[in-house]
Design an enzyme around this catalytic site. Structure first.
Site, PDB file in Angstrom:
ATOM      1  N   ASP A 109       6.647  -1.281  12.064  1.00  0.00           N
ATOM      2  CA  ASP A 109       7.162  -0.064  11.562  1.00  0.00           C
ATOM      3  C   ASP A 109       6.171   0.937  11.879  1.00  0.00           C
ATOM      4  O   ASP A 109       6.387   2.392  11.410  1.00  0.00           O
ATOM      5  CB  ASP A 109       7.331  -0.273   9.895  1.00  0.00           C
ATOM      6  N   SER A 110       4.738   0.734  12.335  1.00  0.00           N
ATOM      7  CA  SER A 110       4.101   1.815  13.115  1.00  0.00           C
ATOM      8  C   SER A 110       4.948   2.656  13.810  1.00  0.00           C
ATOM      9  O   SER A 110       4.667   3.889  14.247  1.00  0.00           O
ATOM     10  CB  SER A 110       3.156   1.242  13.871  1.00  0.00           C
TER      11      SER A 110
ATOM     12  N   LYS B 132       9.187  -9.706  10.253  1.00  0.00           N
ATOM     13  CA  LYS B 132       7.510  -9.682   9.503  1.00  0.00           C
ATOM     14  C   LYS B 132       7.802  -8.916   8.372  1.00  0.00           C
ATOM     15  O   LYS B 132       8.415  -8.009   8.327  1.00  0.00           O
ATOM     16  CB  LYS B 132       6.482  -8.868  10.337  1.00  0.00           C
TER      17      LYS B 132
ATOM     18  N   ASP C 287       9.658  -5.547  12.218  1.00  0.00           N
ATOM     19  CA  ASP C 287       9.156  -5.425  11.029  1.00  0.00           C
ATOM     20  C   ASP C 287      10.261  -5.002   9.872  1.00  0.00           C
ATOM     21  O   ASP C 287      11.086  -4.446  10.125  1.00  0.00           O
ATOM     22  CB  ASP C 287       8.292  -4.102  11.101  1.00  0.00           C
TER      23      ASP C 287
ATOM     24  N   GLU D 243       5.080  -7.528   4.518  1.00  0.00           N
ATOM     25  CA  GLU D 243       3.770  -7.300   4.138  1.00  0.00           C
ATOM     26  C   GLU D 243       3.673  -7.970   2.895  1.00  0.00           C
ATOM     27  O   GLU D 243       4.348  -7.876   1.843  1.00  0.00           O
ATOM     28  CB  GLU D 243       3.583  -5.796   4.140  1.00  0.00           C
TER      29      GLU D 243
ATOM     30  N   GLU E  34      -4.776  -7.813   8.993  1.00  0.00           N
ATOM     31  CA  GLU E  34      -5.351  -6.417   9.260  1.00  0.00           C
ATOM     32  C   GLU E  34      -6.578  -6.209   8.631  1.00  0.00           C
ATOM     33  O   GLU E  34      -6.561  -5.946   7.366  1.00  0.00           O
ATOM     34  CB  GLU E  34      -4.171  -5.504   8.996  1.00  0.00           C
TER      35      GLU E  34
HETATM   36  O1  KIV Z   1       3.654  -1.701  12.293  1.00  0.00           O
HETATM   37  C1  KIV Z   1       2.738  -2.359  12.982  1.00  0.00           C
HETATM   38  O2  KIV Z   1       2.635  -1.970  14.209  1.00  0.00           O
HETATM   39  C2  KIV Z   1       2.032  -3.373  12.499  1.00  0.00           C
HETATM   40  C3  KIV Z   1       0.797  -3.826  13.481  1.00  0.00           C
HETATM   41  C4  KIV Z   1      -0.122  -2.999  13.560  1.00  0.00           C
HETATM   42  C5  KIV Z   1       0.590  -5.337  13.045  1.00  0.00           C
HETATM   43  O3  KIV Z   1       2.251  -4.208  11.408  1.00  0.00           O
END
Ligand code: KIV
Length: 274
Positions: free
Chosen positions: A54-55, A123, A93, A125, A192
């Site tokens: 989600d970056s 993924k 994500d 969090e 992280e």
């Molecule tokens: O959103 C993302 O790119 C991430 C990575 C930094 C692990 O969660």
């Protein structure tokens, strides 16, 4: 076709393969990607796992945080990455508020992401709070990757992107959460921005791979945001980013050269014309 007991028939890296890599002490190389072109390059270069993080909220959409990213955004970018890459495991994500409300909602949204994109896993969090969701997903055949330590979706609680787990109390919580995620069925955990010693302790305590980003050299794999390691994002300089290229400089100088050539009537020449 017999899929039992072997991942040789699968075209891509599987959760079983990642676990085997950990057992053999073979490190797992992971990067983010958000489009088919980049995913194809990472695949050709031998990356094991691609995360549609989600970056993308920061990198592609220009937001200050990852909070505004939607399920539709993740689906759009994951579809592109799936088209571009064959061998790496593709992990999408789950964006903020797509899994926190209830395990059922997490299940529905994760199922939608997998079905519509063809990704191999998702993924999410958090620790204790996502244990039920991870159990629900795993039971239903959706591999789930955890994410502990600095969890960017909680930025409004913490108020900063400082390292986590430096106090004994915080370190214990992250450690306990890692054990809980493994028990719930997570196939791997991103760690992280935590002290290297804590990364080591967790990696030794669990049988699933740890994927570090600022979590030291003892993790079973490493992940970086691809624009950071390629030097495309230049105003983000945490200690854990190593720059393997300086593409922002190269792109700018190429664009300046192109612009100069156009203005000086040097592009195109006759060989470049019909
Ligand atoms: O959103 C993302 O790119 C991430 C990575 C930094 C692990 O969660």
């Amino acid at each position: 076709m017999n899929y039992v007991g072997s991942d040789a028939e699968f075209r891509h890296i599987t959760t079983m393969r990642l676990k085997k890599m950990k057992k053999r002490g073979e490190k797992i190389a992971c990067l983010t990607a958000y489009d088919a072109l980049t995913a194809g390059l990472l695949d050709e270069a031998g990356i094991d796992l691609i995360l549609i993080g989600d970056s993308l909220g920061n990198i592609v959409q220009g937001h200050e945080t990852t909070i505004p990213v939607t399920i539709e955004d993740i689906i759009y970018h994951t579809k592109a990455v799936v088209k571009g890459a064959k061998r790496p495991m593709i992990v999408a994500d789950m964006p903020f508020m797509s899994y926190q409300v209830s395990p059922e909602e997490a299940f529905r949204n994760a199922g939608r992401i997998m079905k519509e994109t063809g990704c191999n896993a998702i993924k999410l969090e958090g620790g204790k709070l996502v244990v039920d969701a991870i159990e629900r997903l795993t039971e239903a055949g959706i591999p789930a990757m955890g994410h502990l330590g600095l969890t960017p979706q909680s930025i409004n609680i913490f108020g900063s992107y400082r390292a986590r787990g430096r106090s004994e109390e915080e370190a214990k919580k992250i450690y306990d959460d890692a054990l809980m995620l493994e028990k719930a069925g997570a196939f791997a955990i991103v760690l992280e921005k935590i002290p290297a010693e804590l990364g080591k302790k967790i990696s030794e305590a669990i049988s699933i791979p740890t994927i570090g980003i600022g979590a030291g050299p003892h993790c079973d794999g490493q992940i970086l945001v691809y624009t950071d390691m390629l030097g495309l994002t230049v105003d983000f300089n945490p200690r854990f980013v190593r720059r393997y290229a300086h593409l922002a400089d190269q792109i700018k100088s190429a664009v300046i050269n192109f612009s100069d050539d156009v203005k000086n009537k040097e592009f195109p020449n006759l060989d470049e014309s019909y």
